[in-house]
Design an enzyme around this catalytic site. Structure first.
Site, PDB file in Angstrom:
ATOM      1  CB  CYS A 182      -1.031  -0.013   1.514  1.00  0.00           C
ATOM      2  SG  CYS A 182       0.031   0.461   2.762  1.00  0.00           S
ATOM      3  CB  CYS A 187      -3.615  -0.272   9.298  1.00  0.00           C
ATOM      4  SG  CYS A 187      -4.643  -0.894   7.700  1.00  0.00           S
TER       5      CYS A 187
HETATM    6  S1  FES Z   1      -3.507   0.208   3.646  1.00  0.00           S
HETATM    7 FE1  FES Z   1      -1.607   0.272   4.295  1.00  0.00          FE
HETATM    8  S2  FES Z   1      -1.468   0.868   6.344  1.00  0.00           S
HETATM    9 FE2  FES Z   1      -3.679   0.753   5.784  1.00  0.00          FE
END
Ligand code: FES
Length: 123
Positions: free
Chosen positions: A33, A102
């Site tokens: 991400c 996360c």
């Molecule tokens: S989407 Fe990567 S830390 Fe939340």
């Protein structure tokens, strides 16, 4: 989809910022991400006296960073090392499965900061 507690930590994150004279700094990122989380520690006699974070990432990443700093403050380094992503997620009233990584990031950044402190103090 997000609990009220997640929304609260996202909207009013605790312990945001940097510590200029940090005793330990931990940074982790997630390749998928692209989010980055940095945690700063001030340690006195083995206890986390102050802790701040900077997170460049999603709402859940901000909420979990905020929660993990609150959970770690006032703890000994050994106690803080035992905080897991599961505990962070539970503290927040749960996270959607897709967002569990996360909370991993938050727990890992805290661990990295403690390791950094230990390393620079030969512990
Ligand atoms: S989407 Fe990567 S830390 Fe939340």
């Amino acid at each position: 989809m997000y609990s009220e507690k997640v929304m609260d930590h996202f909207k009013n994150p605790r312990n945001v910022g940097e510590l200029e004279k940090a005793d330990g700094v931990g940074e982790v990122g997630n390749i998928k991400c692209g989010d980055i989380m940095r945690i700063y520690l001030q340690v006195e006699e083995g206890i986390i006296k102050d802790i701040k974070f900077r997170t460049f990432g999603c709402g859940a990443a901000i909420a979990t960073s905020s929660a993990v700093t609150e959970m770690a403050k006032g703890k000994t380094l050994d106690e803080a090392l035992k905080l897991t992503n599961q505990m962070v997620a539970e503290e927040l009233g749960g996270l959607p499965p897709l967002k569990m990584h996360c909370s991993n990031l938050a727990a890992d950044a805290l661990k990295a900061a403690i390791e950094d402190y230990k390393k620079s103090n030969n512990l």
